[in-house]
Write a protein that holds these residues in place. Structure first.
Motif, PDB file in Angstrom:
ATOM      1  N   SER A  76       0.845  -1.189   0.000  1.00 22.67           N
ATOM      2  CA  SER A  76       0.000   0.000   0.000  1.00 22.67           C
ATOM      3  C   SER A  76       0.883   1.243   0.000  1.00 22.67           C
ATOM      4  O   SER A  76       2.076   1.176   0.302  1.00 22.67           O
ATOM      5  N   ARG A  77       0.285   2.369  -0.335  1.00 24.06           N
ATOM      6  CA  ARG A  77       1.023   3.635  -0.306  1.00 24.06           C
ATOM      7  C   ARG A  77       1.500   3.926   1.118  1.00 24.06           C
ATOM      8  O   ARG A  77       2.614   4.394   1.329  1.00 24.06           O
ATOM      9  N   GLU A  78       0.637   3.632   2.101  1.00 23.40           N
ATOM     10  CA  GLU A  78       0.984   3.887   3.499  1.00 23.40           C
ATOM     11  C   GLU A  78       2.222   3.104   3.918  1.00 23.40           C
ATOM     12  O   GLU A  78       3.135   3.648   4.542  1.00 23.40           O
ATOM     13  N   THR A 114       4.469   1.914   1.935  1.00 23.98           N
ATOM     14  CA  THR A 114       5.606   2.374   1.145  1.00 23.98           C
ATOM     15  C   THR A 114       6.218   3.639   1.747  1.00 23.98           C
ATOM     16  O   THR A 114       7.434   3.818   1.754  1.00 23.98           O
ATOM     17  N   LEU A 154       4.117   4.412  -4.869  1.00 20.08           N
ATOM     18  CA  LEU A 154       3.717   5.714  -4.335  1.00 20.08           C
ATOM     19  C   LEU A 154       2.743   6.428  -5.253  1.00 20.08           C
ATOM     20  O   LEU A 154       2.191   7.465  -4.905  1.00 20.08           O
ATOM     21  N   LYS A 155       2.547   5.881  -6.431  1.00 16.36           N
ATOM     22  CA  LYS A 155       1.657   6.520  -7.388  1.00 16.36           C
ATOM     23  C   LYS A 155       0.226   6.498  -6.870  1.00 16.36           C
ATOM     24  O   LYS A 155      -0.263   5.462  -6.422  1.00 16.36           O
ATOM     25  N   GLY A 156      -0.419   7.636  -6.930  1.00 15.58           N
ATOM     26  CA  GLY A 156      -1.812   7.695  -6.528  1.00 15.58           C
ATOM     27  C   GLY A 156      -2.704   7.171  -7.643  1.00 15.58           C
ATOM     28  O   GLY A 156      -2.257   6.955  -8.771  1.00 15.58           O
ATOM     29  N   SER A 166       4.724  12.034  -6.866  1.00 17.20           N
ATOM     30  CA  SER A 166       3.783  10.935  -6.691  1.00 17.20           C
ATOM     31  C   SER A 166       2.453  11.429  -6.132  1.00 17.20           C
ATOM     32  O   SER A 166       1.419  10.798  -6.317  1.00 17.20           O
TER      33      SER A 166
END
Length: 212
Positions: free
Chosen positions: A32-34, A36, A82-84, A116
């Protein structure tokens, strides 16, 4: 989830094989982004260890250069996570290390996170004269100007850059954030910036708040 302490330790010891192996396994888990961002923070903490060892005379300039290259490789490895979901641009940012300072590790981390998050980032590199910040901000109609610096002399360069933005009649239209190990609330007030950060992720959150 990867062992964050292991990542920090491996980065601090400049163990490229272990860093790459850990991050490759991490990316294979579809993070997940979190999570990462947590790994990114662990890498930053490892760089702090490198800085401490340099200050203690254990590491030398060549080690710092290698550490920067290793961090760049680490960022590139985890950057896809990190890409949204949205690729829409949320604002324009002019970024650079101020005049007299050649450090760019923190700036590069901030740039990767800002991109990102959806910012269109114009990176001026290092040792950037005040007037270059102003001219680029005017050229691209920037929403934010970000200045990085870790040397003591950077404080004067930051203040000069803010003055340059004022002289170009840009100050009222741009938000200014400063970053680096030396920055404090007092320094932020002294140079005339709107915010300061010593943490790239937190700095990007501040910038996101400005453009909402």
């Amino acid at each position: 989830m990867v062992d964050l302490k292991l990542v920090t330790k491996a980065m601090g010891e400049l163990d490229e094989d272990q860093v790459v192996s850990a991050l490759t396994d991490f990316m294979a888990s579809d993070p997940s982004r979190e999570d990462t961002l947590k790994v990114m923070s662990a890498c930053q903490q490892g760089m702090s260890l490198v800085g401490d060892l340099f200050d203690q005379g254990e590491y030398f300039v060549g080690d710092l250069i290698y550490a920067g290259e290793l961090l760049t490789k680490a960022i590139e490895t985890i950057k896809p996570a990190l890409k949204g979901e949205s690729v829409a641009k949320i604002g324009k940012m002019v970024l650079g290390t101020v005049q007299g300072d050649l450090h760019d590790i923190g700036k590069n981390i901030f740039k990767s996170l800002a991109e990102s998050a959806g910012f269109e980032v114009y990176d001026l590199g290092t040792d950037t004269p005040p007037e270059d910040f102003a001219s680029k901000a005017k050229e691209v109609n920037a929403d934010i100007v970000g200045m990085s610096g870790i040397l003591t002399l950077a404080s004067n360069a930051m203040k000069d850059t803010v003055e340059s933005l004022k002289e170009a009649n840009l100050r009222e239209n741009v938000k200014i954030i400063i970053g680096g190990n030396l920055v404090t609330s007092d320094l932020c007030s002294h140079v005339g910036a709107d915010a300061f950060t010593t943490n790239a992720a937190e700095g990007v959150k501040i910038c996101q708040g400005w453009v909402k």
